[in-house]
Motif scaffolding. Structure first.
Motif, PDB file in Angstrom:
ATOM      1  N   GLY A  61       3.441  16.471 -16.902  1.00  0.00           N
ATOM      2  CA  GLY A  61       4.193  15.251 -17.101  1.00  0.00           C
ATOM      3  C   GLY A  61       4.609  15.092 -18.541  1.00  0.00           C
ATOM      4  N   SER A  62       4.061  15.885 -19.475  1.00  0.00           N
ATOM      5  CA  SER A  62       4.484  15.846 -20.861  1.00  0.00           C
ATOM      6  C   SER A  62       5.537  16.905 -21.066  1.00  0.00           C
ATOM      7  CB  SER A  62       3.296  16.121 -21.791  1.00  0.00           C
ATOM      8  OG  SER A  62       2.329  15.104 -21.652  1.00  0.00           O
ATOM      9  N   ASN A  63       6.348  16.728 -22.106  1.00  0.00           N
ATOM     10  CA  ASN A  63       7.399  17.686 -22.386  1.00  0.00           C
ATOM     11  C   ASN A  63       7.412  18.009 -23.863  1.00  0.00           C
ATOM     12  OD1 ASN A  63       9.056  18.075 -19.860  1.00  0.00           O
ATOM     13  ND2 ASN A  63       8.972  15.860 -19.964  1.00  0.00           N
ATOM     14  N   SER A  64       7.852  19.207 -24.206  1.00  0.00           N
ATOM     15  CA  SER A  64       8.097  19.588 -25.584  1.00  0.00           C
ATOM     16  C   SER A  64       9.207  20.606 -25.565  1.00  0.00           C
ATOM     17  CB  SER A  64       6.827  20.179 -26.205  1.00  0.00           C
ATOM     18  OG  SER A  64       6.438  21.321 -25.496  1.00  0.00           O
ATOM     19  N   ASP A  65       9.802  20.852 -26.749  1.00  0.00           N
ATOM     20  CA  ASP A  65      10.878  21.822 -26.810  1.00  0.00           C
ATOM     21  C   ASP A  65      10.362  23.173 -26.362  1.00  0.00           C
ATOM     22  OD1 ASP A  65      12.589  19.931 -27.724  1.00  0.00           O
ATOM     23  OD2 ASP A  65      12.298  20.421 -29.849  1.00  0.00           O
ATOM     24  N   ALA A  66      11.078  23.819 -25.462  1.00  0.00           N
ATOM     25  CA  ALA A  66      10.634  25.104 -24.938  1.00  0.00           C
ATOM     26  C   ALA A  66      10.799  26.176 -25.994  1.00  0.00           C
ATOM     27  CB  ALA A  66      11.448  25.463 -23.695  1.00  0.00           C
ATOM     28  N   ALA A  67       9.830  27.069 -26.086  1.00  0.00           N
ATOM     29  CA  ALA A  67       9.904  28.166 -27.035  1.00  0.00           C
ATOM     30  C   ALA A  67      10.611  29.353 -26.394  1.00  0.00           C
ATOM     31  CB  ALA A  67       8.497  28.565 -27.467  1.00  0.00           C
ATOM     32  N   SER A  97      -2.668  12.981 -18.881  1.00  0.00           N
ATOM     33  CA  SER A  97      -1.251  13.308 -18.956  1.00  0.00           C
ATOM     34  C   SER A  97      -0.428  12.124 -18.468  1.00  0.00           C
ATOM     35  CB  SER A  97      -0.937  14.551 -18.121  1.00  0.00           C
ATOM     36  OG  SER A  97      -1.319  14.371 -16.779  1.00  0.00           O
ATOM     37  N   ALA A  98       0.841  12.130 -18.815  1.00  0.00           N
ATOM     38  CA  ALA A  98       1.717  11.033 -18.405  1.00  0.00           C
ATOM     39  C   ALA A  98       1.863  10.988 -16.891  1.00  0.00           C
ATOM     40  CB  ALA A  98       3.081  11.176 -19.078  1.00  0.00           C
ATOM     41  N   ASN A 224       2.433  26.814 -18.550  1.00  0.00           N
ATOM     42  CA  ASN A 224       2.507  25.524 -19.235  1.00  0.00           C
ATOM     43  C   ASN A 224       3.953  25.139 -19.476  1.00  0.00           C
ATOM     44  OD1 ASN A 224       3.431  26.636 -21.792  1.00  0.00           O
ATOM     45  ND2 ASN A 224       1.333  27.323 -22.147  1.00  0.00           N
ATOM     46  N   ALA A 225       4.150  23.928 -19.979  1.00  0.00           N
ATOM     47  CA  ALA A 225       5.483  23.433 -20.301  1.00  0.00           C
ATOM     48  C   ALA A 225       5.611  23.176 -21.790  1.00  0.00           C
ATOM     49  CB  ALA A 225       5.774  22.148 -19.518  1.00  0.00           C
ATOM     50  N   GLY A 226       4.822  23.893 -22.582  1.00  0.00           N
ATOM     51  CA  GLY A 226       4.845  23.712 -24.021  1.00  0.00           C
ATOM     52  C   GLY A 226       3.438  23.583 -24.559  1.00  0.00           C
ATOM     53  N   PRO A 227       3.289  23.594 -25.872  1.00  0.00           N
ATOM     54  CA  PRO A 227       1.960  23.505 -26.474  1.00  0.00           C
ATOM     55  C   PRO A 227       1.194  22.270 -25.995  1.00  0.00           C
ATOM     56  CG  PRO A 227       3.600  24.054 -28.132  1.00  0.00           C
ATOM     57  CD  PRO A 227       4.355  23.711 -26.891  1.00  0.00           C
ATOM     58  N   GLY A 228      -0.072  22.483 -25.635  1.00  0.00           N
ATOM     59  CA  GLY A 228      -0.934  21.375 -25.256  1.00  0.00           C
ATOM     60  C   GLY A 228      -0.688  20.800 -23.880  1.00  0.00           C
ATOM     61  N   THR A 229       0.009  21.534 -23.010  1.00  0.00           N
ATOM     62  CA  THR A 229       0.327  20.988 -21.688  1.00  0.00           C
ATOM     63  C   THR A 229      -0.294  21.791 -20.547  1.00  0.00           C
ATOM     64  OG1 THR A 229       2.403  22.236 -21.506  1.00  0.00           O
ATOM     65  CG2 THR A 229       2.516  20.063 -22.544  1.00  0.00           C
ATOM     66  N   ASN A 230      -1.351  22.538 -20.825  1.00  0.00           N
ATOM     67  CA  ASN A 230      -2.036  23.242 -19.739  1.00  0.00           C
ATOM     68  C   ASN A 230      -2.634  22.235 -18.766  1.00  0.00           C
ATOM     69  OD1 ASN A 230      -2.045  26.172 -20.745  1.00  0.00           O
ATOM     70  ND2 ASN A 230      -2.806  25.036 -22.515  1.00  0.00           N
ATOM     71  N   GLY A 231      -2.549  22.566 -17.477  1.00  0.00           N
ATOM     72  CA  GLY A 231      -3.108  21.696 -16.457  1.00  0.00           C
ATOM     73  C   GLY A 231      -3.822  22.498 -15.398  1.00  0.00           C
ATOM     74  N   SER A 232      -3.169  22.700 -14.255  1.00  0.00           N
ATOM     75  CA  SER A 232      -3.793  23.466 -13.177  1.00  0.00           C
ATOM     76  C   SER A 232      -3.014  24.714 -12.798  1.00  0.00           C
ATOM     77  CB  SER A 232      -3.957  22.592 -11.929  1.00  0.00           C
ATOM     78  OG  SER A 232      -2.690  22.145 -11.458  1.00  0.00           O
ATOM     79  N   GLN A 233      -1.756  24.806 -13.204  1.00  0.00           N
ATOM     80  CA  GLN A 233      -0.947  25.956 -12.788  1.00  0.00           C
ATOM     81  C   GLN A 233      -1.328  27.200 -13.585  1.00  0.00           C
ATOM     82  OE1 GLN A 233       3.255  25.461 -11.972  1.00  0.00           O
ATOM     83  NE2 GLN A 233       3.040  23.225 -12.104  1.00  0.00           N
ATOM     84  N   PHE A 234      -1.456  28.306 -12.874  1.00  0.00           N
ATOM     85  CA  PHE A 234      -1.813  29.575 -13.492  1.00  0.00           C
ATOM     86  C   PHE A 234      -0.964  30.677 -12.885  1.00  0.00           C
ATOM     87  CE2 PHE A 234      -4.526  28.987  -9.792  1.00  0.00           C
ATOM     88  CZ  PHE A 234      -4.507  30.230  -9.171  1.00  0.00           C
ATOM     89  N   PHE A 235      -0.964  31.834 -13.529  1.00  0.00           N
ATOM     90  CA  PHE A 235      -0.231  32.971 -12.962  1.00  0.00           C
ATOM     91  C   PHE A 235      -1.041  34.242 -13.103  1.00  0.00           C
ATOM     92  CE2 PHE A 235       1.245  32.656 -17.369  1.00  0.00           C
ATOM     93  CZ  PHE A 235       1.255  33.966 -17.822  1.00  0.00           C
TER      94      PHE A 235
END
Length: 293
Positions: A61-67, A97-98, A224-235
């Motif tokens: 639910g958080s966002n940051s500029d994608a690297a 998270s948001a 993840n969706a950017g730094p500090g946004t790890n949650g449950s999704q893995f690969f």
């Protein structure tokens, strides 16, 4: 505040600029090597679809500029750096998270997480509709990530969820799971920071963490969706892949389970997210995740 769509567009423009710069460097290298006929031509390729890191959207639910998530077929890619030893116990930070949890679940224990002795490795049995997958989690290198994964598994969070994404582009061959919504947008209602290999680089050094490294076949890592946004999704990496070191490696697939991974890969994906990126053609559902210790 920029919208998600604006961030994705900005990330894509950034990626395109970086690809152009890399292509120019590759062109110059090619010119230099033609005369000596010593080095081969370096090809730079990229998977532009699904560029918002490894999630199609936002895991937390958080966002940051994608690297830069560009991929390279360069054979001399760097291996992940050697991990620095951690203290015998560490404290973790799991932030709300948001976006609320997509499946009822509690936060993991955050204090005094052990990293040594019998706790340095954790064995996990994953039963899927395509066969069993044994995992060995590396608590010594990524204790907060392993701690979260074990907590979610103990709460049956992953049971009945699908592996919603598989990529088959050159340089990126992964199976992505861990989202109870099956959309690439789901998460547990909390988020936490990257660990190995990101934490081996100097903080605030985007240049160091933008160059791809080798994520080897059998590696288990966090999306993840950017730094500090790890949650449950893995690969799970089913064939050697190239990614910036911004995805926490927290385990490996056991050798005797690679056959299940190969079977899933051979069945292919449907390109529903774009060429080389879609859902597995044959559904892969996680039936259970059990901690064996």
């Amino acid at each position: 505040m920029p919208t998600n769509e604006q961030r994705r567009a900005a990330a894509k423009r950034k990626l395109e600029r970086q690809l152009a710069n890399r292509a120019e460097r590759a062109r110059k290298r090619k010119q230099l090597t033609i005369a000596g006929s010593v080095l081969g031509v370096v090809l730079v390729v990229a998977a532009v679809t699904g560029v918002y890191f490894l999630t199609r959207g936002d895991d937390s639910g958080s966002n940051s500029d994608a690297a830069d998530a560009s991929l390279s077929s360069t054979p001399a890619a760097a291996a992940p750096p050697s991990a620095k030893a951690k203290p015998a116990t560490v404290d973790c930070a799991y932030r709300d998270s948001a976006k609320p949890a997509d499946k009822p679940v509690g936060k993991p224990k955050a204090d005094g997480i052990p990293t040594t002795g019998v706790d340095a490795k954790v064995s996990v049995s994953v039963e899927t509709t395509q066969g069993p997958i044994g995992l060995t989690l590396n608590n010594a290198e990524s204790p907060c990530t392993v701690n979260s994964f074990v907590s979610l598994a103990a709460q049956n969070y992953f049971d009945g969820t699908s592996c919603h994404r598989m990529t088959a582009g050159e340089g990126l061959k992964v199976l992505q799971c861990g989202d109870p919504t099956g959309t690439g947008m789901g998460g547990p209602g909390y988020e936490f920071d990257n660990e190995y290999p990101t934490d081996q680089y100097a903080p605030n050094d985007p240049a160091a963490t933008s160059e791809p490294i080798a994520y080897k076949r059998g590696v288990l890592a966090m999306a993840n969706a950017g730094p500090g946004t790890n949650g449950s999704q893995f690969f799970i990496v089913y064939s050697d892949s190239m990614l910036p070191p911004q995805y926490t490696i927290f385990g490996t697939v056991d050798d005797n389970s690679l056959g299940t991974l190969d079977k899933i890969a051979e069945l292919g994906q449907d390109d529903s997210n774009g060429p080389g990126d879609g859902k597995p053609k044959q559904p892969v559902t996680i039936q259970s995740v059990r901690i064996d210790r």
